[in-house]
Design an enzyme around this catalytic site. Structure first.
Site, PDB file in Angstrom:
ATOM      1  N   GLU A   1       6.247 110.217  -9.578  1.00  0.00           N
ATOM      2  CA  GLU A   1       7.245 108.988  -9.406  1.00  0.00           C
ATOM      3  C   GLU A   1       5.527 108.775  -8.479  1.00  0.00           C
ATOM      4  OE1 GLU A   1      11.573 108.895  -9.762  1.00  0.00           O
ATOM      5  OE2 GLU A   1      10.732 110.686  -8.831  1.00  0.00           O
TER       6      GLU A   1
ATOM      7  N   ASN B   1      16.190 111.106  -8.793  1.00  0.00           N
ATOM      8  CA  ASN B   1      17.098 111.623  -8.355  1.00  0.00           C
ATOM      9  C   ASN B   1      17.894 110.374  -8.229  1.00  0.00           C
ATOM     10  OD1 ASN B   1      15.297 114.203  -8.068  1.00  0.00           O
ATOM     11  ND2 ASN B   1      14.983 113.008  -5.983  1.00  0.00           N
TER      12      ASN B   1
ATOM     13  N   SER C   1      10.926 113.234  -1.099  1.00  0.00           N
ATOM     14  CA  SER C   1      11.414 112.840  -2.046  1.00  0.00           C
ATOM     15  C   SER C   1      12.651 111.956  -1.907  1.00  0.00           C
ATOM     16  CB  SER C   1      11.716 114.298  -3.030  1.00  0.00           C
ATOM     17  OG  SER C   1      12.207 115.634  -1.870  1.00  0.00           O
TER      18      SER C   1
ATOM     19  N   HIS D   1       5.656 111.511  -5.518  1.00  0.00           N
ATOM     20  CA  HIS D   1       6.036 112.315  -5.830  1.00  0.00           C
ATOM     21  C   HIS D   1       6.149 113.165  -6.900  1.00  0.00           C
ATOM     22  CE1 HIS D   1      10.962 112.890  -6.251  1.00  0.00           C
ATOM     23  NE2 HIS D   1      10.702 114.496  -5.519  1.00  0.00           N
TER      24      HIS D   1
END
Ligand SMILES: NC(=O)c1ccc[n+]([C@@H]2O[C@H](COP(=O)([O-])OP(=O)(O)OC[C@H]3O[C@@H](n4cnc5c(N)ncnc54)[C@H](O)[C@@H]3O)[C@@H](O)[C@H]2O)c1
Length: 592
Positions: free
Chosen positions: A461, A499, A428, A449
């Site tokens: 992702e 994120n 990540s 991800h």
């Protein structure tokens, strides 16, 4: 005894004004709505009527109530008609000079006791108040969009606002069935201050072609449970309003991250204001409609390369933690043969036990049949040697987040796996290219991800590096669809989409707390009741873990060197103190 407001006026009947009229009229007040000219007044009237009609058709109010509500509203194009009002809410476009002029006039027309409120999102309420001779009665009442739905109202007091006026405003907001939060006068107040940096960043992602509008929005909806994606939200807010809010915030704080992305200005100039003009980041059926219609940028199909997809009959997964077992379960449940590799027989057994109990829970909740459970378990093979992955078509690693460990693993996989097999990492925060670079097949290496818990969270992702072959991206995207996930594609940058958009916002919330502008409770409340977020930033930080959050924020800061993304000292101090959130019993809150 607080005052019984019976008559109110709303100046400006656009996106917000029309909603505020409805909220006030629903609570029994007589309302006069003021617009610049007859055409605008008619448009404002239809906005109110359409919204009341929607509420009726959804069974929220009866036909009779709807008629009463509409019967309490009159429309006018003369500001003099606000005279009988005990409360005036100004909701004209976000321009200081325009608002000041209106406050000056309101002051002379209204009764001395009337409260003058602005719905500004970012302009200084103090500056508006001094355009009147009675600044003590001026206050901010910041409703959220759509006003009839969102519960929060930020009540903004300036240094001169009378305490009695603040109390009356709070009581009124409560009477409207909304949640008031009283704050001082600062650009963006609580919610917009935290929201607009994030929205601007999302536009920058699109502008730099880091990801598509659909993928940016889907990532935030599915990765964070937000009610809508940032670009769809910009369209709802209105790009002109969003521009003005960012511009004001930038001028107050000089934070580069609030400097409006150039694309916003271009779109405003081109008349692409969002839903209200029928075209913004998306295209809508007609001005004012919420129905998105396809346009030139709507992706026709997910495949980009046009090349044939690589066949995937069997998948390998490496690791024995939460992510690895979740990913094994996802593949097996959707009919894919999986071999997973863990370090030692005990770990293999533990993973199998974890998956078995997760599948059994799904059966007991009626989400999976007993037969499907048995079939899924039958597709899983646990091994302790990487050599077992020699024939896999795709290998997904989900081992510890340590670059050296992952690089060693990728070098081994490169040696072991058959030519043409694709290698994926679930990292990540580490660069995918670092893993690709130790192999002889960087074109076959990709990021996948998954989100935690993998069996539940829909988003994946799919991260392509500068070396990833387009058919590998297409194959993995297609596979995500086959296993019931929603893939989004993006480049190999720290934080990917989710994120990178989420953590700077959390960091900003910690900064706001450390500046004593608002309490953690008020900030959480503002984001939940004003923006419909499932959790406030401090609740989320405590769940994610402050150490994990700090590590992600540091990675983002080191990659992008944005001053505004430097971890807030308070976050660092909490981690140093061992206040890591729920897992240690104390974070921003204390747990039993
Ligand atoms: N859009 C949002 O999501 C949102 C949320 C909260 C607060 N706000 C704030 O609410 C205010 C209004 O924003 P909006 O999005 O509704 O804008 P908008 O452009 O949709 O509506 C503004 C309305 O004001 C009218 N108007 C212009 N000059 C006027 C005048 N002199 N007298 C009377 N009416 C006049 C316009 O004709 C228009 O109908 C702004 O201060 C904005 O920052 C907006």
């Amino acid at each position: 005894m607080s005052r019984e407001f019976t008559t109110a006026a709303v100046v400006g009947l656009g996106t917000m004004g029309a909603g505020v009229v409805e909220v006030l009229a629903r609570n029994g007040m007589r309302i006069v709505g003021i617009e610049v000219d007859q055409g605008a007044a008619d448009r404002g009237k239809s906005r109110v009527e359409a919204s009341v009609e929607r509420a009726t058709s959804r069974g929220k109010i009866t036909e009779e109530e709807a008629a009463d509500i509409l019967g309490r509203i009159t429309y006018s194009v003369s500001l003099d008609d606000v005279a009988p009002a005990d409360l005036v809410v100004e909701a004209v476009p976000e321009r200081l000079e325009l608002k000041k002029e209106i406050f000056g006039k309101l002051d002379s027309v209204c009764d001395r006791d009337a409260i003058l409120a602005t719905n500004t999102s970012s302009l200084s309420v103090t500056e508006l108040s001094v355009a009147t001779d009675h600044p003590r009665r001026v206050i901010g009442l910041h409703f959220f969009n759509p006003a009839p739905v969102q519960k929060l109202v930020e009540v903004i007091r300036t240094v001169v606002t009378d305490q009695g006026v603040v109390d009356e405003a709070v009581a009124l907001v409560e009477r409207l069935g909304k949640t008031p939060v009283v704050v001082g006068d600062r650009a963006g107040f609580i919610a917009n201050n935290l929201l607009f940096g994030y929205l601007n960043h999302a536009v920058q992602m699109l502008e730099s072609r880091y990801a598509s509008r659909e993928d940016i929005d889907a990532a935030m909806v599915m990765g964070c449970g937000l009610p809508m994606g940032p670009l769809a939200l910009m369209d709802l807010i209105g790009l002109d309003t969003a521009y003005e809010v960012l511009d004001t915030m930038y001028h107050q704080g000089r934070d580069r991250l609030h400097a409006p992305a150039p694309m916003i200005k271009q779109m405003v100039t081109a008349g692409m204001l969002g839903r209200k003009s029928g075209r913004g980041f998306y295209s809508y059926a007609k001005p004012g409609s919420s129905t998105v219609v396809p346009d030139a940028t709507t992706p026709a199909a997910r495949t980009v390369s046009g090349a044939a997809l690589r066949p995937i009959a069997s998948v390998g997964v490496i690791g024995s933690g939460t992510m690895a077992s979740g990913i094994v379960e996802v593949f097996a449940k959707s009919g894919v043969e999986v071999i997973f590799v863990a370090r030692g027989d005990a770990k293999v057994e533990a993973v199998l036990r974890k998956i078995t109990s997760s599948l059994e829970r799904a059966v007991s909740r009626g989400k999976l049949t007993e037969d499907a459970k048995v079939a899924a378990l039958g597709r899983i093979t646990g091994r302790t040697s990487l050599d077992s992955l020699a024939q896999a078509d795709l290998v997904v690693e989900a081992v510890v987040e340590d670059l050296e460990v992952k690089r060693t693993l990728f070098a081994d996989l490169d040696r072991i796996c058959r030519p043409g097999a694709m290698l994926a990492t679930t990292t990540s925060s580490l660069p995918v290219i670092e893993c690709a670079a130790v192999t002889t097949r960087p074109h076959d290496v990709v990021g996948m991800h998954f989100f935690n818990p993998a069996p539940v969270m829909k988003l994946v992702e799919v991260v392509h590096t500068v070396a990833t072959a387009p058919d590998v991206v297409d194959t993995v995207v297609d596979l995500c669809g086959r296993i019931g996930k929603h893939p989004v594609t993006c480049g190999d940058r720290a934080g990917f989409i989710v994120n990178a958009l989420l953590f700077p916002y959390l960091n900003d919330a910690v900064r706001m707390l450390s500046e004593h502008y608002a309490t953690a409770d008020d900030i959480d409340l503002a984001m939940k009741n004003g923006c419909g977020y499932p959790m406030g930033p401090f609740e989320l930080l405590d769940v994610v873990g402050l150490d994990v959050s700090l590590a992600i924020q540091r990675t983002l800061y080191l990659e992008f060197r944005e001053r505004g993304w430097a971890p807030t000292p308070l976050l660092e101090q909490m981690v140093t103190a061992g206040y890591l959130g729920r897992k240690t019993g104390r974070g921003f809150r204390i747990y039993a």
